[in-house]
Scaffold this active site. Sequence first.
Site, PDB file in Angstrom:
ATOM      1  N   HIS A   1       0.855  -1.189   0.000  1.00 59.77           N
ATOM      2  CA  HIS A   1       0.000   0.000   0.000  1.00 59.77           C
ATOM      3  C   HIS A   1       0.886   1.233   0.000  1.00 59.77           C
ATOM      4  O   HIS A   1       1.756   1.373   0.868  1.00 59.77           O
ATOM      5  CB  HIS A   1      -0.901   0.009   1.230  1.00 59.77           C
ATOM      6  CG  HIS A   1      -1.697   1.268   1.389  1.00 59.77           C
ATOM      7  ND1 HIS A   1      -2.366   1.862   0.337  1.00 59.77           N
ATOM      8  CD2 HIS A   1      -1.928   2.065   2.477  1.00 59.77           C
ATOM      9  CE1 HIS A   1      -2.979   2.953   0.765  1.00 59.77           C
ATOM     10  NE2 HIS A   1      -2.721   3.101   2.059  1.00 59.77           N
TER      11      HIS A   1
ATOM     12  N   HIS B   1       1.170   5.704  -0.764  1.00 57.86           N
ATOM     13  CA  HIS B   1       0.504   6.993  -0.884  1.00 57.86           C
ATOM     14  C   HIS B   1       1.142   7.785  -2.033  1.00 57.86           C
ATOM     15  O   HIS B   1       1.312   9.004  -1.929  1.00 57.86           O
ATOM     16  CB  HIS B   1       0.607   7.771   0.421  1.00 57.86           C
ATOM     17  CG  HIS B   1      -0.247   7.228   1.516  1.00 57.86           C
ATOM     18  ND1 HIS B   1      -0.343   7.826   2.762  1.00 57.86           N
ATOM     19  CD2 HIS B   1      -1.061   6.144   1.572  1.00 57.86           C
ATOM     20  CE1 HIS B   1      -1.173   7.131   3.534  1.00 57.86           C
ATOM     21  NE2 HIS B   1      -1.611   6.101   2.829  1.00 57.86           N
TER      22      HIS B   1
ATOM     23  N   GLU C   1       4.767   0.796 -23.440  1.00 56.65           N
ATOM     24  CA  GLU C   1       5.564  -0.422 -23.264  1.00 56.65           C
ATOM     25  C   GLU C   1       5.487  -0.992 -21.850  1.00 56.65           C
ATOM     26  O   GLU C   1       5.423  -2.215 -21.656  1.00 56.65           O
ATOM     27  CB  GLU C   1       7.023  -0.135 -23.636  1.00 56.65           C
ATOM     28  CG  GLU C   1       7.954  -1.334 -23.561  1.00 56.65           C
ATOM     29  CD  GLU C   1       7.707  -2.371 -24.659  1.00 56.65           C
ATOM     30  OE1 GLU C   1       8.286  -3.467 -24.555  1.00 56.65           O
ATOM     31  OE2 GLU C   1       6.934  -2.086 -25.607  1.00 56.65           O
TER      32      GLU C   1
ATOM     33  N   HIS D   1      -6.022   9.236  -1.991  1.00 54.20           N
ATOM     34  CA  HIS D   1      -5.373   8.461  -0.928  1.00 54.20           C
ATOM     35  C   HIS D   1      -4.135   7.729  -1.439  1.00 54.20           C
ATOM     36  O   HIS D   1      -3.031   7.963  -0.954  1.00 54.20           O
ATOM     37  CB  HIS D   1      -6.402   7.477  -0.359  1.00 54.20           C
ATOM     38  CG  HIS D   1      -5.915   6.640   0.774  1.00 54.20           C
ATOM     39  ND1 HIS D   1      -6.754   6.175   1.763  1.00 54.20           N
ATOM     40  CD2 HIS D   1      -4.696   6.146   1.086  1.00 54.20           C
ATOM     41  CE1 HIS D   1      -6.076   5.456   2.631  1.00 54.20           C
ATOM     42  NE2 HIS D   1      -4.805   5.419   2.226  1.00 54.20           N
TER      43      HIS D   1
END
Length: 240
Positions: free
Chosen positions: A116, A118, A145, A201
């Site tokens: 995860h 940001h 590409e 986010h």
Amino acid sequence: MAAIKDENNDHLVQSDNPEHPSNLIPALCRNFYSHGWVTGTGGGASIKRDNHIFIAPSGVQKELIQPHDIFVLQYPTPKYPPSARQYIRKPVELKPSACTPLFLAAFDRGAGCCIHTHSQWAVLVTLLVEREKGPEGCFEISNIEQIKGIPRGKGKGMLGFFDTLKIPIIENTAFEEDLTSSLEEAMEKYPDTYAVLVRRHGIYVWGDDVAKAKTQCESLDYLFQLAVEMHKLGLPWVKS
């Protein structure tokens, strides 16, 4: 509440092997910090090995994470409520990641690693898509590409130059864990996706193993940055 065998079950995170999850997660987080993806304690990473899930802690400067900071969950484990999750190692004075149920959603799909970030480029493309296509639109790009670095879907090989990459976008929530249901809905709607963008986010990216999750995350960030620059020049993301 789930029983905790030993909050200081340190042998689970002690290894001289650089490929051990407890060593890989700090290394990944340092790498991501250098890209500006996990600044200000944001973002995270998790690795599944056999019946254990290794997770970076919450609220910790990601570039400073050490192996002894890693949480370990028994897998499978319930997503909710948090008290039902079967932690077999919980570092003292650290908080479990708020990303945990979202990571578990990726592992339930067969992932070996979930990341995860940001990323600013990820955030920007979610805003551009919203402006151009509305809140229901997804990110699409073709004839670049780097698209070849993204899988078509489980067991389907990699996308080709002429294919159109599609990444779903979900709306942000006040609390990270509240994203879980929207993330799972996006996974159902786009069964071949290996990533979900979160508007304003960041992004969740997963792969069959650590190397694939990492390289897919890198490829996507490259594509997002390129898309932002293409938009500035009035160039379409999908070639007609």
